[in-house]
Scaffold this motif. Structure first.
Motif, PDB file in Angstrom:
ATOM      1  N   MET A 108     -20.960   4.862   2.966  1.00  0.00           N
ATOM      2  CA  MET A 108     -19.763   4.358   3.644  1.00  0.00           C
ATOM      3  C   MET A 108     -18.555   5.193   3.226  1.00  0.00           C
ATOM      4  O   MET A 108     -18.369   5.483   2.045  1.00  0.00           O
ATOM      5  CB  MET A 108     -19.535   2.890   3.271  1.00  0.00           C
ATOM      6  N   PRO A 109     -17.740   5.592   4.198  1.00  0.00           N
ATOM      7  CA  PRO A 109     -16.537   6.343   3.832  1.00  0.00           C
ATOM      8  C   PRO A 109     -15.580   5.453   3.043  1.00  0.00           C
ATOM      9  O   PRO A 109     -15.524   4.234   3.238  1.00  0.00           O
ATOM     10  CB  PRO A 109     -15.951   6.737   5.183  1.00  0.00           C
ATOM     11  N   SER A 110     -14.857   6.080   2.132  1.00  0.00           N
ATOM     12  CA  SER A 110     -13.924   5.320   1.304  1.00  0.00           C
ATOM     13  C   SER A 110     -12.705   6.169   1.023  1.00  0.00           C
ATOM     14  O   SER A 110     -12.652   7.370   1.331  1.00  0.00           O
ATOM     15  CB  SER A 110     -14.585   4.934  -0.022  1.00  0.00           C
ATOM     16  N   LEU A 111     -11.715   5.535   0.428  1.00  0.00           N
ATOM     17  CA  LEU A 111     -10.505   6.262   0.049  1.00  0.00           C
ATOM     18  C   LEU A 111     -10.864   7.403  -0.888  1.00  0.00           C
ATOM     19  O   LEU A 111     -10.336   8.522  -0.769  1.00  0.00           O
ATOM     20  CB  LEU A 111      -9.530   5.279  -0.608  1.00  0.00           C
ATOM     21  N   ALA A 112     -11.789   7.142  -1.812  1.00  0.00           N
ATOM     22  CA  ALA A 112     -12.186   8.175  -2.776  1.00  0.00           C
ATOM     23  C   ALA A 112     -12.889   9.341  -2.098  1.00  0.00           C
ATOM     24  O   ALA A 112     -12.664  10.521  -2.435  1.00  0.00           O
ATOM     25  CB  ALA A 112     -13.081   7.566  -3.854  1.00  0.00           C
ATOM     26  N   SER A 113     -13.748   9.064  -1.110  1.00  0.00           N
ATOM     27  CA  SER A 113     -14.492  10.150  -0.454  1.00  0.00           C
ATOM     28  C   SER A 113     -13.568  11.014   0.392  1.00  0.00           C
ATOM     29  O   SER A 113     -13.733  12.238   0.454  1.00  0.00           O
ATOM     30  CB  SER A 113     -15.623   9.567   0.408  1.00  0.00           C
ATOM     31  N   ILE A 114     -12.581  10.401   1.033  1.00  0.00           N
ATOM     32  CA  ILE A 114     -11.612  11.175   1.820  1.00  0.00           C
ATOM     33  C   ILE A 114     -10.780  12.049   0.894  1.00  0.00           C
ATOM     34  O   ILE A 114     -10.516  13.221   1.180  1.00  0.00           O
ATOM     35  CB  ILE A 114     -10.704  10.236   2.645  1.00  0.00           C
ATOM     36  N   ALA A 115     -10.359  11.482  -0.252  1.00  0.00           N
ATOM     37  CA  ALA A 115      -9.575  12.253  -1.217  1.00  0.00           C
ATOM     38  C   ALA A 115     -10.376  13.444  -1.735  1.00  0.00           C
ATOM     39  O   ALA A 115      -9.859  14.564  -1.869  1.00  0.00           O
ATOM     40  CB  ALA A 115      -9.148  11.342  -2.370  1.00  0.00           C
ATOM     41  N   ALA A 116     -11.683  13.243  -2.032  1.00  0.00           N
ATOM     42  CA  ALA A 116     -12.518  14.330  -2.541  1.00  0.00           C
ATOM     43  C   ALA A 116     -12.709  15.412  -1.489  1.00  0.00           C
ATOM     44  O   ALA A 116     -12.695  16.613  -1.804  1.00  0.00           O
ATOM     45  CB  ALA A 116     -13.879  13.756  -2.972  1.00  0.00           C
ATOM     46  N   GLU A 117     -12.908  15.007  -0.233  1.00  0.00           N
ATOM     47  CA  GLU A 117     -13.100  15.982   0.836  1.00  0.00           C
ATOM     48  C   GLU A 117     -11.890  16.887   1.008  1.00  0.00           C
ATOM     49  O   GLU A 117     -12.019  18.115   1.220  1.00  0.00           O
ATOM     50  CB  GLU A 117     -13.380  15.256   2.157  1.00  0.00           C
TER      51      GLU A 117
END
Length: 355
Positions: free
Chosen positions: A1-10
């Motif tokens: 699931m996409p999350s705030l953390a995954s968007i920040a890492a990308e």
């Protein structure tokens, strides 16, 4: 699931930066925010979960406003609309209106403003029991909480004196709700014949548990008594709308047809007098005016119609309450815990010597 953390890492940015793109866009450049939102859309990320943020920060970002009225009152009563407009100026917070019958315990808020309620009102007692920052507006005036309001007793006296100075001796008072329990009819000092009620009064001013209206009536009666007028009819209506006020005006004039001036404790009451007998009101009807009229609040419609009224700063009242509550929610000590705002007698066209 996409999350705030995954968007920040990308994107190679911090989680706070991604959060700011949704919650504080002014802190980012337009280009960076658009890049974050585009990446989130591609990933199917809808933004930070407000429930999770609330659990994490122990803040909801909302203020509860307790009213002892139906929800529609907040949008129909002009004085209430102005007050809420002032209260809404508090930055970073939304308003949650808690009308009559709604549960204060269920309201997810950071602080509460009680707007013109009785001291024994269950919603107000529940608000205090929750232990959240609490500000009282208008009434009750001595609840042991920070307070914003006006000096109602003193504020109405210039309006009462204006009628005396114009030469009126047959004066009556039409008041908004004075009792938390519904009561419509004549009100007296002694429950019968005597000052403040006239013949047939069935309730006493001294037992009225709503501070604002009681003090306005008492302030006016003090002025009239000083001029030697000690048998002033007082009629109250539980609802503060034009139709109820018109009904009260008709009841008043049927019993006291020689009345030459009516002092109303709200502008809604004054507009009800206009509805009931506009052709007899000085400066309003086409016929020769026989009744002088004074209101209270200074709402736009009353001013537009030329009704003489006592204007109170309803919007500034809301702004002052917002300032007090924000300081309390932020853990700051307010400069004062009691703010009394000034009022002004606005002369219209509705007062003249008795015909």
């Amino acid at each position: 699931m996409p999350s705030l953390a995954s968007i920040a890492a990308e994107l190679g940015v911090s989680r706070t930066t991604v959060s700011n793109a949704y919650n504080h866009p002014d802190q980012l450049s337009v280009e960076l925010r658009e890049r974050i939102l585009a990446a989130a859309e591609r990933a199917g990320y809808a933004g930070p979960d407000p429930m999770a943020r609330s659990l994490r920060t122990q803040r909801t970002g909302a203020i509860g406003v307790v009213l002892t009225e139906a929800l529609a009152f907040a949008f129909e009563d002009r004085a209430s609309v102005d007050f809420l407009a002032g209260l809404s100026t508090i930055p970073d917070y939304s308003l949650t209106i808690i009308p009559d019958g709604a549960s204060v315990h269920d309201a997810i808020v950071d602080g509460i403003v009680a707007y013109s309620v009785a001291a024994t009102d269950p919603q107000l007692l529940d608000a205090r029991a929750r232990g959240l920052p609490l500000v009282v507006c208008d009434q009750p005036k001595d609840f042991g909480a920070p307070f914003v309001g006006i000096d109602d007793r003193s504020a109405i006296k210039p309006a009462a004196q204006l009628l005396i100075d114009a030469g009126h001796t047959h004066i009556a008072i039409l008041a908004k709700r004075m009792f938390s329990q519904p009561f419509n009819g004549f009100v007296g000092v002694d429950g019968g014949v005597g000052a403040g009620g006239g013949r047939g009064a069935t309730a006493r001013i001294s037992t009225a548990d709503l501070d604002v209206q009681r003090e306005r009536v008492e302030g006016a009666l003090e002025v009239f008594a000083a001029a030697g007028l000690t048998d002033i009819p007082v009629v109250t209506r539980h609802l503060n709308d034009v139709d109820a006020a018109a009904d009260g005006a008709r009841e008043l004039l049927e019993r006291y047809p020689d009345t030459t001036a009516i002092l109303c404790t709200t502008d809604s009451m004054a507009l009800g007098v206009v509805q009931a007998c506009g052709d007899r009101v000085v400066g309003v009807g086409a016929a020769h005016g026989a009744i002088s009229l004074v209101g209270f609040d200074g709402i736009d419609e009353a001013l537009h119609r030329g009704i003489t009224t006592v204007a109170q700063p309803n919007r500034r009242k809301g702004e002052a309450a917002a300032g007090l509550l924000r300081a309390m929610m932020e853990g700051e000590a307010p400069e004062t815990d009691r703010i009394i705002l000034d009022t002004e007698l606005v002369l219209g066209r509705t007062v003249a010597p008795p015909a």
